[in-house]
Write an enzyme that holds these catalytic residues in place. Structure first.
Site, PDB file in Angstrom:
ATOM      1  N   CYS A  77       0.877  -1.178   0.000  1.00 54.46           N
ATOM      2  CA  CYS A  77       0.000   0.000   0.000  1.00 54.46           C
ATOM      3  C   CYS A  77       0.913   1.226   0.000  1.00 54.46           C
ATOM      4  CB  CYS A  77      -0.902  -0.007   1.232  1.00 54.46           C
ATOM      5  SG  CYS A  77      -1.931   1.466   1.389  1.00 54.46           S
ATOM      6  N   HIS A 174      -2.497  -4.897 -10.472  1.00 55.25           N
ATOM      7  CA  HIS A 174      -3.185  -3.732 -11.049  1.00 55.25           C
ATOM      8  C   HIS A 174      -3.519  -3.986 -12.509  1.00 55.25           C
ATOM      9  CE1 HIS A 174      -2.500  -0.905  -7.695  1.00 55.25           C
ATOM     10  NE2 HIS A 174      -1.448  -1.669  -7.472  1.00 55.25           N
ATOM     11  N   GLU A 224     -10.305   0.142  -5.911  1.00 52.38           N
ATOM     12  CA  GLU A 224      -9.343  -0.727  -5.245  1.00 52.38           C
ATOM     13  C   GLU A 224      -9.918  -2.107  -4.892  1.00 52.38           C
ATOM     14  OE1 GLU A 224      -6.803   0.409  -2.120  1.00 52.38           O
ATOM     15  OE2 GLU A 224      -6.711   2.530  -2.700  1.00 52.38           O
ATOM     16  N   CYS A 233      -4.706   6.163  -4.645  1.00 46.24           N
ATOM     17  CA  CYS A 233      -4.129   4.817  -4.503  1.00 46.24           C
ATOM     18  C   CYS A 233      -2.661   4.926  -4.907  1.00 46.24           C
ATOM     19  CB  CYS A 233      -4.867   3.816  -5.395  1.00 46.24           C
ATOM     20  SG  CYS A 233      -4.177   2.144  -5.333  1.00 46.24           S
ATOM     21  N   GLY A 236      -1.502   2.187  -7.146  1.00 46.21           N
ATOM     22  CA  GLY A 236      -2.256   2.394  -8.391  1.00 46.21           C
ATOM     23  C   GLY A 236      -1.648   3.504  -9.224  1.00 46.21           C
TER      24      GLY A 236
END
Ligand code: API
Length: 291
Positions: A77, A174, A224, A233, A236
């Site tokens: 994260c 992703h 997400e 994100c 992301g």
């Protein structure tokens, strides 16, 4: 009232992606999916996109565990990594501005550039489908610049039955859709939900909706895995930026504009080079949760 069993927490956010941060260096917390879901619930609990846990490590300065709001523990994260670095410094758990942090995706290196502003070496991006993981067998593919896109069959309503997508891993999976204009709320919700649990992503996937504004700026929305759309994100932004860079659409340093704020992503384009992410990390409040 009997004395409640209290869990002390810190509430933080990175560009609007919000977190509950717990100090488990003493390794006394009994973490399980049910408790994570209860903490993250925005009505019956504290409310957050993810729960971040600080633990001791034998391989790095700290161990960093990440749980999505649905209770699942995940590999990485990015916004949380910035908040993690700010937290351990503010709590006096370290005096170092640059630390090493052990995650399920490997070691990352956050650096406090100044208060509430953190740069993180997120390690390398991975594009090999099997390492995302993404099951590409049997799909039509095409090369755009240095990126392979795949024609993904989707069942998302009469107007969408296949999509050209890019895939990347930042330690977590992703899928990136390249759009001609910023994604609408309806598109993010409809396609995000369908793609997040698409059968060709065995571990599910984070869904990025990328709109290139110019070579140094891009707009991004992310639905997400395990949460739904978030205001930002970090992984992301890294994944979308490197996909755009490999397609030859973005320069080596890009500002990724998201609903909750802007993150700067840097990547040289060499497959073994690390992705650098810079952005905010903010403490909002401290609290006590009654277990
Ligand atoms: N939902 C992600 C984890 C959190 C990623 C995001 N909050 C970030 O800042 O990178 C996953 O299931 O892989």
């Amino acid at each position: 009232m009997t004395t409640p069993n209290i869990l002390r927490f810190t509430k933080m956010h990175g560009a609007g992606n919000d977190f509950i941060v717990l100090n488990n260096c003493a390794d006394q917390l009994q973490l399980n999916p049910a408790l994570i879901k209860r903490l993250a619930d925005r009505h019956f609990g504290i409310g957050a996109d993810q729960v971040l846990v600080v633990e001791s490590s034998t391989q790095a300065d700290f161990k960093y565990r990440i749980f999505n709001a649905d209770g699942q523990e995940v590999q990485q994260c990015g916004n949380g990594a910035r908040c993690f670095a700010q937290y351990v410094f503010d709590k006096g758990l370290t005096q170092k501005n640059q630390i090493t942090v052990e995650t399920l995706a490997g070691i990352i290196q956050p650096e406090l550039i100044r208060h509430n502003w953190v740069k993180v070496n997120m390690g390398p991006a991975e594009f090999e489908p099997a390492k995302v993981p993404f099951v590409s067998e049997g799909l039509l593919s095409r090369s755009i610049g240095g990126l392979t896109q795949y024609k993904l069959p989707v069942d998302a309503g009469a107007d969408v039955n296949e999509l050209w997508v890019g895939v990347a891993s930042m330690g977590n999976p992703h899928v990136v859709l390249l759009l001609e204009q910023p994604a609408s709320d309806e598109l993010v919700q409809r396609l995000g939900a369908v793609l997040e649990s698409h059968p060709r992503f065995p571990e599910r996937v984070n869904v990025g909706f990328l709109n290139v504004l110019d070579r140094a700026r891009a707009h991004l929305r992310v639905y997400e895995r395990g949460v739904g759309e978030t205001l930002a994100c970090g992984t992301g932004a890294c994944a979308a930026a490197v996909v755009g860079m490999k397609m030859g659409l973005l320069a080596e340093r890009v500002d990724v504009v998201k609903t909750g704020g802007t993150l700067t992503i840097e990547w040289s384009g060499q497959s073994d080079s690390d992705v650098l992410m810079t952005g905010p990390a903010q403490t909002v409040f401290e609290g006590e949760f009654y277990l």
